[in-house]
Design an enzyme around this catalytic site. Structure first.
Site, PDB file in Angstrom:
ATOM      1  N   ASP A   1      -2.702  62.526  -6.242  1.00 21.99           N
ATOM      2  CA  ASP A   1      -2.948  62.271  -7.568  1.00 21.99           C
ATOM      3  C   ASP A   1      -4.693  62.076  -7.724  1.00 21.99           C
ATOM      4  OD1 ASP A   1      -0.347  62.607  -8.190  1.00 21.99           O
ATOM      5  OD2 ASP A   1       0.000  60.258  -7.818  1.00 21.99           O
ATOM      6  N   GLU A   2      -5.229  62.966  -6.899  1.00 21.19           N
ATOM      7  CA  GLU A   2      -6.560  62.691  -6.944  1.00 21.19           C
ATOM      8  C   GLU A   2      -7.231  63.336  -8.135  1.00 21.19           C
ATOM      9  OE1 GLU A   2      -5.113  63.650  -4.240  1.00 21.19           O
ATOM     10  OE2 GLU A   2      -5.409  62.343  -2.454  1.00 21.19           O
ATOM     11  N   GLY A   3      -6.464  64.279  -8.638  1.00 22.82           N
ATOM     12  CA  GLY A   3      -7.108  65.266  -9.586  1.00 22.82           C
ATOM     13  C   GLY A   3      -7.325  66.900  -9.221  1.00 22.82           C
ATOM     14  N   LYS A   4      -6.492  67.107  -8.063  1.00 17.70           N
ATOM     15  CA  LYS A   4      -6.492  68.355  -7.403  1.00 17.70           C
ATOM     16  C   LYS A   4      -6.105  69.461  -8.329  1.00 17.70           C
ATOM     17  CE  LYS A   4      -3.131  66.902  -4.629  1.00 17.70           C
ATOM     18  NZ  LYS A   4      -3.031  65.747  -5.043  1.00 17.70           N
TER      19      LYS A   4
ATOM     20  N   ASN B   1       7.681  67.511  -5.598  1.00 15.98           N
ATOM     21  CA  ASN B   1       7.264  66.145  -5.463  1.00 15.98           C
ATOM     22  C   ASN B   1       6.032  66.047  -6.223  1.00 15.98           C
ATOM     23  OD1 ASN B   1       6.338  67.545  -3.342  1.00 15.98           O
ATOM     24  ND2 ASN B   1       6.835  65.759  -1.778  1.00 15.98           N
ATOM     25  N   ALA B   2       5.165  67.137  -5.871  1.00 12.99           N
ATOM     26  CA  ALA B   2       3.558  67.229  -6.517  1.00 12.99           C
ATOM     27  C   ALA B   2       3.823  67.265  -8.158  1.00 12.99           C
ATOM     28  CB  ALA B   2       2.920  68.543  -6.006  1.00 12.99           C
ATOM     29  N   GLY B   3       2.713  66.739  -8.680  1.00  9.92           N
ATOM     30  CA  GLY B   3       2.711  66.637 -10.018  1.00  9.92           C
ATOM     31  C   GLY B   3       1.260  66.836 -10.375  1.00  9.92           C
ATOM     32  N   HIS B   4       0.761  67.986 -10.788  1.00 13.63           N
ATOM     33  CA  HIS B   4      -0.568  68.458 -11.099  1.00 13.63           C
ATOM     34  C   HIS B   4      -0.649  68.463 -12.599  1.00 13.63           C
ATOM     35  CE1 HIS B   4      -0.817  69.959  -6.733  1.00 13.63           C
ATOM     36  NE2 HIS B   4      -0.650  68.853  -6.739  1.00 13.63           N
TER      37      HIS B   4
ATOM     38  N   GLN C   1       0.161  66.681  -2.571  1.00  5.75           N
ATOM     39  CA  GLN C   1      -0.004  65.118  -1.902  1.00  5.75           C
ATOM     40  C   GLN C   1      -1.396  64.825  -1.646  1.00  5.75           C
ATOM     41  OE1 GLN C   1       2.994  67.100  -0.777  1.00  5.75           O
ATOM     42  NE2 GLN C   1       3.632  66.511  -2.888  1.00  5.75           N
TER      43      GLN C   1
ATOM     44  N   THR D   1       4.868  61.577   3.048  1.00  5.47           N
ATOM     45  CA  THR D   1       5.547  62.563   2.569  1.00  5.47           C
ATOM     46  C   THR D   1       6.065  63.395   3.974  1.00  5.47           C
ATOM     47  OG1 THR D   1       5.991  64.479   1.037  1.00  5.47           O
ATOM     48  CG2 THR D   1       4.224  64.337   2.128  1.00  5.47           C
TER      49      THR D   1
ATOM     50  N   THR E   1     -15.723  63.939 -15.019  1.00  7.33           N
ATOM     51  CA  THR E   1     -15.884  62.980 -15.626  1.00  7.33           C
ATOM     52  C   THR E   1     -15.012  62.767 -16.729  1.00  7.33           C
ATOM     53  OG1 THR E   1     -17.377  64.573 -16.956  1.00  7.33           O
ATOM     54  CG2 THR E   1     -18.659  63.177 -15.133  1.00  7.33           C
ATOM     55  N   GLY E   2     -13.675  63.623 -16.409  1.00 12.33           N
ATOM     56  CA  GLY E   2     -12.780  63.563 -17.620  1.00 12.33           C
ATOM     57  C   GLY E   2     -11.714  64.689 -17.361  1.00 12.33           C
TER      58      GLY E   2
HETATM   59  P1  GDP Z   1      -3.102  65.771  -8.645  1.00 17.91           P
HETATM   60  O1  GDP Z   1      -1.925  65.500  -8.455  1.00 17.91           O
HETATM   61  O2  GDP Z   1      -4.096  65.634  -7.641  1.00 17.91           O
HETATM   62  O3  GDP Z   1      -3.446  67.191  -9.322  1.00 17.91           O
HETATM   63  O4  GDP Z   1      -3.574  64.559  -9.518  1.00 17.91           O
HETATM   64  P2  GDP Z   1      -2.569  64.108 -11.023  1.00 17.91           P
HETATM   65  O5  GDP Z   1      -2.535  65.274 -12.147  1.00 17.91           O
HETATM   66  O6  GDP Z   1      -1.266  63.785 -10.647  1.00 17.91           O
HETATM   67  O7  GDP Z   1      -3.524  62.905 -11.358  1.00 17.91           O
HETATM   68  C1  GDP Z   1      -4.729  62.837 -12.107  1.00 17.91           C
HETATM   69  C2  GDP Z   1      -4.712  62.437 -13.426  1.00 17.91           C
HETATM   70  O8  GDP Z   1      -6.147  62.428 -13.890  1.00 17.91           O
HETATM   71  C3  GDP Z   1      -4.216  63.861 -14.447  1.00 17.91           C
HETATM   72  O9  GDP Z   1      -3.683  63.173 -15.548  1.00 17.91           O
HETATM   73  C4  GDP Z   1      -5.384  64.336 -14.882  1.00 17.91           C
HETATM   74  O10 GDP Z   1      -5.382  64.870 -16.240  1.00 17.91           O
HETATM   75  C5  GDP Z   1      -6.462  63.210 -14.988  1.00 17.91           C
HETATM   76  N1  GDP Z   1      -7.862  63.506 -14.616  1.00 17.91           N
HETATM   77  C6  GDP Z   1      -8.124  64.544 -13.654  1.00 17.91           C
HETATM   78  N2  GDP Z   1      -9.650  64.444 -13.585  1.00 17.91           N
HETATM   79  C7  GDP Z   1     -10.003  63.511 -14.367  1.00 17.91           C
HETATM   80  C8  GDP Z   1     -11.477  62.654 -14.615  1.00 17.91           C
HETATM   81  O11 GDP Z   1     -12.499  63.021 -14.167  1.00 17.91           O
HETATM   82  N3  GDP Z   1     -11.375  61.674 -15.570  1.00 17.91           N
HETATM   83  C9  GDP Z   1     -10.221  61.339 -16.045  1.00 17.91           C
HETATM   84  N4  GDP Z   1     -10.363  60.208 -17.059  1.00 17.91           N
HETATM   85  N5  GDP Z   1      -9.222  61.736 -15.880  1.00 17.91           N
HETATM   86  C10 GDP Z   1      -8.908  63.041 -15.012  1.00 17.91           C
HETATM   87  P1  IMO Z   2       0.652  65.190  -5.796  1.00 16.33           P
HETATM   88  O1  IMO Z   2       0.608  66.588  -5.434  1.00 16.33           O
HETATM   89  C1  IMO Z   2       1.315  60.793  -5.174  1.00 16.33           C
HETATM   90  C2  IMO Z   2       4.574  60.339  -2.300  1.00 16.33           C
HETATM   91  C3  IMO Z   2       5.869  59.396  -3.081  1.00 16.33           C
HETATM   92  C4  IMO Z   2       6.360  58.550  -1.816  1.00 16.33           C
HETATM   93  C5  IMO Z   2       5.997  59.445  -0.609  1.00 16.33           C
HETATM   94  C6  IMO Z   2       7.293  60.171  -0.274  1.00 16.33           C
HETATM   95  O2  IMO Z   2       0.640  64.871  -7.283  1.00 16.33           O
HETATM   96  O3  IMO Z   2      -0.832  64.550  -5.428  1.00 16.33           O
HETATM   97  P2  IMO Z   2       8.531  62.490  -0.964  1.00 16.33           P
HETATM   98  O4  IMO Z   2       9.175  62.438  -2.279  1.00 16.33           O
HETATM   99  O5  IMO Z   2       7.435  63.355  -0.837  1.00 16.33           O
HETATM  100  O6  IMO Z   2       9.542  62.227  -0.030  1.00 16.33           O
HETATM  101  O7  IMO Z   2       7.759  60.787  -1.284  1.00 16.33           O
HETATM  102  O8  IMO Z   2       5.048  60.449  -0.971  1.00 16.33           O
HETATM  103  N1  IMO Z   2       4.282  61.240  -3.202  1.00 16.33           N
HETATM  104  C7  IMO Z   2       3.239  61.443  -4.033  1.00 16.33           C
HETATM  105  N2  IMO Z   2       2.343  60.521  -4.320  1.00 16.33           N
HETATM  106  N3  IMO Z   2       1.160  62.258  -5.436  1.00 16.33           N
HETATM  107  C8  IMO Z   2       1.907  63.374  -5.153  1.00 16.33           C
HETATM  108  O9  IMO Z   2       1.631  64.576  -5.224  1.00 16.33           O
HETATM  109  C9  IMO Z   2       3.106  62.678  -4.249  1.00 16.33           C
HETATM  110  N4  IMO Z   2       4.233  63.627  -3.669  1.00 16.33           N
HETATM  111  C10 IMO Z   2       4.898  62.528  -3.009  1.00 16.33           C
HETATM  112  O10 IMO Z   2       5.639  58.473  -3.933  1.00 16.33           O
HETATM  113  O11 IMO Z   2       5.523  57.405  -1.539  1.00 16.33           O
HETATM  114 MG    MG Z   3      -0.333  64.223  -8.997  1.00 18.37          MG
END
Ligand code: GDP
Ligand code: IMO
Ligand code: MG
Length: 434
Positions: free
Chosen positions: A10-13, A35-38, A224, A239, A418-419
Site C-alpha cells: 500500500d505504498e502507492g504502487k 489480495n492486492a488493492g491498487h 504487496q 504473503t 504529493t497527492g
Molecule cells: P498500492 O497497493 O501500493 O497501489 O497502494 P494503495 O492504492 O493500496 O494505497 C495507496 C493509497 O494512497 C491510495 O488510496 C492512493 O489513492 C493514495 N495515494 C497514493 N499516492 C498518494 C499521495 O502522494 N498522497 C496522498 N494523499 N494519497 C496518495
Molecule cells: P498491495 O498490492 C498490504 C497482507 C495481509 C496479511 C498478509 C498475508 O495493495 O500493496 P495474504 O492474503 O496475502 O495471504 O495475506 O499480507 N497483504 C497486504 N498488505 N497490501 C497488500 O497488497 C497486501 N496483500 C497482502 O494483510 O498481513
Molecule cells: Mg494496496
C-alpha cells in the site's frame, strides 16, 4: 523497469505505475493475486484494481498477467466486468499466462478455516486478506495446482479438480472442522468461466520478449511489498509469494536482463495491514496524536478488506534492507502531503535489540518484535505540499526530510508523490531516463 513496494504494501504502487504508463507500452503483473488493492485517481475519478495491471486506464497500453500470479477466474471476470461497465476497453489488450495457478473456492475456504484455527490454538491470525492466496501458492509448490491452461481441456480439468478437491475437503473436514466444497458445482462454474477466460490466455513471456525487441518500454508492477515477501519479509506474517524485484523475471517468463531500472515505492511514513512485528508503530486511536493524524489524513484503510491500516514513522533501517534486496535504482516517496502540519517528524534510524545497537532490520521475526526503535528528529513544515508538481515548490524542511531519507536508506529519490491524483507528482530524475 520494475516497480516494487519497499515496505509492507500500500505504498502507492498503482498510482505511480499509472503515472509512468504515459511513457510505457505495457504493464506486467508478476506475483500475488487479488489480495492486492491498487487505487488509481485520474482527474478526481477513483478506480480500484486488484488483479488487472495498473496500465489498464491508459488506452493503448498492453496489460499482462505473468505466470507468477495466482488467478481466481471468478474474481478476474468480475473485475473485467466492472471496468467494462465503466467504459474501459479490457479484453483487447489484456493477456494472461496460461501457466498461472488457479485460486479455487476451496482455497478461500482453507484460508479462512486456517485463520480461525490459528486463532483458536492461540497462535494468532496472520491477518490474511482471506482470498485463498496462501493455499493456492501451496498447491503450486506442491506440484498439484490446476493452471489456467487446464481450462482448455475439460476432461483434464475434471480429473485434476477431483484429485485436488478430495485433498482440500479432507483437510477442511478432518483437520479444520469446516464445511466442504462441492465438486460438481465447482466444476460446472469453471467450465462456464473457461469460455470467457480461455480467449485471454497467451504465451506472456514470449509476448514480452517480442515487445522488448521492438523497443517497447515495459513496467513490471509488483504487488504487496518487500517486507511481506515470503523469503525476505517478517515471516510468518507475510504473503505467500516473492514480492521483491528479482521475481519480476521469474514471474513473467523473461530473464533479469529485461528489467533495467528498479523503482522502489516508499511511503513517507509506514503502514501495515494484518498482524506481525512493526517496530516504529504508533497508536492510531488517540485524537491529536501523530498515529491518529497519519491514519485519518492518510485515509489508511485497506482497499481489499476495509481494515484499518496500522501506522507509524518511516523506518529507514527497514528501508535499507529493502533497497539491498531489490537493488533499488531510485525511490519514489509517496504521500508526502500527509505529513503537512506535523511540528516534528521522526525517522527510525536503527534499533536497540537486547542491549545492542542494530542499524538494519533483523531477519528473525522474534528479534524484530523485540527491537526498540532509535529515532532521529527533524523539523516538520506547516505549508501545504498537496498537489505540488515541482521540487522547488516544496518547503525547505520537506526537502531536507527527503534528502535525509535518501541518505539513511542508501538510495536516491527519483520521484515524489504529493497527492492521489496522477498529476500530483514531482520528478527529480525520470526513471525512464535514469
Ligand atoms: P498500492 O497497493 O501500493 O497501489 O497502494 P494503495 O492504492 O493500496 O494505497 C495507496 C493509497 O494512497 C491510495 O488510496 C492512493 O489513492 C493514495 N495515494 C497514493 N499516492 C498518494 C499521495 O502522494 N498522497 C496522498 N494523499 N494519497 C496518495
Ligand atoms: P498491495 O498490492 C498490504 C497482507 C495481509 C496479511 C498478509 C498475508 O495493495 O500493496 P495474504 O492474503 O496475502 O495471504 O495475506 O499480507 N497483504 C497486504 N498488505 N497490501 C497488500 O497488497 C497486501 N496483500 C497482502 O494483510 O498481513
Ligand atoms: Mg494496496
Amino acid at each position: 523497469m520494475v516497480v516494487v513496494g519497499n515496505q509492507w504494501g500500500d505504498e502507492g504502487k498503482g498510482k505511480v505505475v499509472d503515472w509512468l504508463t504515459e511513457q510505457a507500452q505495457g504493464v506486467v503483473r508478476f506475483q500475488g493475486g487479488h489480495n492486492a488493492g491498487h487505487t488509481l485517481v485520474i482527474n478526481g475519478h477513483k478506480t480500484a484494481l486488484q488483479l488487472i495491471p495498473s496500465g489498464i486506464m491508459r488506452p493503448g497500453v498492453a496489460c499482462f498477467i505473468g505466470n507468477g500470479v495466482v488467478v481466481d477466474p471468478e474474481h478476474l471476470m468480475l473485475e473485467i466486468g466492472r471496468l467494462e461497465a465503466a467504459g474501459v476497453e479490457v479484453r483487447g489488450r489484456l493477456r494472461i499466462s496460461e501457466s498461472c495457478p488457479l485460486v479455487l473456492p476451496s482455497h478461500v475456504a482453507l484460508d479462512l478455516a486456517r485463520e480461525s484455527s490459528r486463532e483458536s490454538r492461540g497462535l494468532g491470525k496472520i491477518g490474511t486478506t482471506g482470498k485463498g492466496i496462501g493455499p493456492a501458492y501451496e498447491d503450486k509448490v506442491a506440484r498439484r495446482a490446476l493452471r489456467l491452461q487446464d481450462l482448455k481441456h475439460p476432461q483434464r480439468l475434471r480429473d485434476k479438480l477431483r484429485e485436488t478437491l478430495d485433498l482440500h475437503n479432507f483437510m477442511l473436514r478432518a483437520y479444520l472442522h469446516a464445511a466442504e466444497v462441492e465438486f460438481e458445482p465447482t466444476l460446472q462454474r469453471l467450465l462456464e468461466l473457461a469460455e470467457t477466460v480461455v480467449p485471454l490466455l497467451a504465451d506472456v513471456g514470449h509476448l514480452i520478449h517480442l515487445g522488448h525487441g521492438r523497443g517497447d518500454r515495459l513496467l513490471f508492477e509488483g504487488a504487496q511489498g518487500t517486507l511481506l515477501d515470503i523469503d525476505h519479509g517478517t515471516y510468518p506474517f507475510v504473503t505467500s509469494s516473492n514480492c521483491v524485484a528479482g521475481n519480476a523475471a521469474a514471474g513473467s517468463g523473461v530473464g533479469p536482463g529485461y528489467l533495467h531500472y528498479v523503482l522502489g515505492i516508499t511511503k513517507a511514513y509506514t503502514t501495515r495491514v494484518g498482524s506481525g512485528p512493526f517496530p516504529s508503530e504508533l497508536p492510531i486511536d488517540e485524537p491529536g496524536s501523530v498515529g491518529h493524524h497519519l491514519h485519518t489524513v492518510g485515509q489508511e484503510r485497506g482497499t481489499v478488506t476495509g481494515r484499518p491500516r496500522r501506522c507509524g514513522w518511516l523506518d529507514a533501517a527497514a528501508l535499507k534492507r529493502a533497497n539491498i534486496i531489490n537493488a533499488t535504482t531510485g525511490q519514489c516517496i509517496t504521500k508526502l502531503d500527509v505529513l503537512d502540519g506535523l511540528a516534528e517528524i521522526r525517522v527510525c534510524v536503527g534499533y536497540t535489540l537486547d542491549g545492542r545497537d542494530v542499524d538494519i532490520l533483523p531477519l528473525d521475526g522474534d528479534d524484530i518484535a523485540r527491537c526498540v526503535p532509535r529515532y532521529e528528529s527533524l523539523p516538520g513544515w506547516s505549508a501545504s505540499t498537496a498537489g505540488l508538481t515541482r521540487w522547488a515548490q516544496l518547503p525547505l524542511a520537506a526537502r531536507s526530510y527527503l534528502e535525509r531519507i535518501a541518505e539513511l536508506s542508501g538510495t536516491p529519490i527519483a520521484m515524489v508523490s504529493t497527492g492521489p491524483d496522477r498529476e500530483h507528482t514531482i520528478v527529480l530524475q525520470h526513471p525512464f531516463e535514469g
